[in-house]
Design an enzyme around this catalytic site. Structure first.
Site, PDB file in Angstrom:
ATOM      1  N   ASP A 288       0.706  -1.040  -0.062  1.00  0.00           N
ATOM      2  CA  ASP A 288      -0.071  -0.069   0.134  1.00  0.00           C
ATOM      3  C   ASP A 288       0.878   1.233  -0.073  1.00  0.00           C
ATOM      4  O   ASP A 288       1.613   1.501   0.926  1.00  0.00           O
ATOM      5  CB  ASP A 288      -0.936   0.028   1.284  1.00  0.00           C
TER       6      ASP A 288
ATOM      7  N   THR B 107      -8.412   4.466  -9.684  1.00  0.00           N
ATOM      8  CA  THR B 107      -8.992   4.973 -11.221  1.00  0.00           C
ATOM      9  C   THR B 107     -10.413   4.965 -11.220  1.00  0.00           C
ATOM     10  O   THR B 107     -10.750   5.232 -12.296  1.00  0.00           O
ATOM     11  CB  THR B 107      -8.435   3.995 -11.839  1.00  0.00           C
TER      12      THR B 107
ATOM     13  N   TYR C 121     -10.918  12.895  -9.537  1.00  0.00           N
ATOM     14  CA  TYR C 121      -9.770  12.072  -9.969  1.00  0.00           C
ATOM     15  C   TYR C 121      -8.797  12.842 -10.574  1.00  0.00           C
ATOM     16  O   TYR C 121      -7.559  12.622 -10.197  1.00  0.00           O
ATOM     17  CB  TYR C 121     -10.437  11.166 -10.905  1.00  0.00           C
TER      18      TYR C 121
END
Length: 307
Positions: free
Chosen positions: A42, A76, A139
């Site tokens: 991560d 995403t 985003y």
């Protein structure tokens, strides 16, 4: 022969998988590649990132390899980011900042992937790397922040923007169209948003060419580059081409305007990226998007049939 040790965070995604597979099969470059999934590494956890980059550097020294990191990790889900911008920022901005800092401390070069969505999409020509950013959605804002963090980190870092990425795994437009072709008589797709479809395997090849240059001390002077499939298309044109490659009647794809298909996140109308920076750096341009789509379907026809 170039001998590389590559760390690919986000290794279970469509780009990460293609990067790892292509690196391992290369005859031109000897590669020791580690491609952990986001669950295994991560990038928002600083301690884990520091340990991973240190391990990469130590392995490179022990085996006489040149270390490099290619960051394929990212949040995403464009629409979900509108209501989860904090998490998107953590993965798309904080994570790359942590990764770049670790690379800087170990003198390991970094190639970081980004997106056309950092632009507003109202330009009348393809975007160049130095054009003003103007993301329309969460985003895009988080990816723009990630770019800034990487380039301001002091690391030997390059940002590579791409667009409309698809591959054999994960959630992408080609796989969505495959499902809809099976389920519906007709499919309606927006015809007033334009970009450059890019096969993740082709992008992976380009990124590996770039890291070979970088690790040989010939990294491009420009630290932000654009790399996409050749040409451009609307989503409608892309969908029709997908149907045609599947052997389906492309007239089953019907056009509509963006206003008729509202989404939580606004999309840029024309975020086509210029490939001049990529060619100018001496890198091989990716093939035309239609040729790449045909090759993708031919390679993955059996597994797509079972999707």
């Amino acid at each position: 022969m170039t001998r590389l040790a590559i760390l690919v965070p986000g290794g279970s995604g469509q780009l990460g998988r293609d990067l790892a597979a292509l690196a391992r099969s290369s005859n031109a470059v000897h590669v020791d590649v580690t491609a952990p999934s986001s669950a295994e590494l991560d990038i928002t956890h600083a301690g884990a990132v520091v340990d991973a980059v240190r391990a990469l550097s130590a392995r490179a020294v022990a085996d006489d390899l040149r270390p490099v990191v290619i960051n394929a990790a990212g949040y995403t889900a464009v629409d979900d980011a509108e209501s989860d911008e904090q998490r998107a920022f953590a993965v798309n901005a904080d994570g790359p900042r942590i990764l770049a800092a670790a690379c800087a401390s170990q003198n390991v070069p970094l190639v970081h992937t980004s997106t056309d969505y950092v632009f507003s999409g109202d330009a009348e020509r393809p975007y160049e790397p130095d054009d003003a950013l103007g993301p329309l959605n969460a985003y895009g804002r988080t990816k723009a922040a990630g770019e800034s963090a990487v380039l301001g980190s002091g690391a030997a870092a390059w940002v590579v923007r791409t667009s409309w990425l698809y591959g054999a795994t994960g959630c992408n437009f080609v796989r969505t169209m495959l499902e809809l072709e099976r389920e519906r008589d007709t499919v309606t797709v927006v015809e007033d948003q334009y970009g450059a479809p890019t096969w993740s395997a082709d992008l992976a090849s380009g990124l590996l060419e770039l890291v070979a240059m970088v690790t040989n001390g010939r990294g491009p002077a420009r630290h932000t580059l654009h790399c996409t499939g050749g040409g451009q298309a609307s989503w409608y044109e892309f969908a029709r081409a997908i149907f045609a490659e599947l052997g389906a009647d492309e007239d089953r794809v019907r056009p509509c305007g963006t206003a008729e298909y509202p989404r939580p996140a606004a999309r840029p109308a024309r975020a086509v990226l210029s490939g001049d920076s990529w060619r100018g750096a001496g890198l091989t341009p990716l093939r035309d998007w239609r040729e790449a789509l045909a090759a993708f379907v031919a390679r993955h026809r059996t597994e797509l049939a079972g999707h």
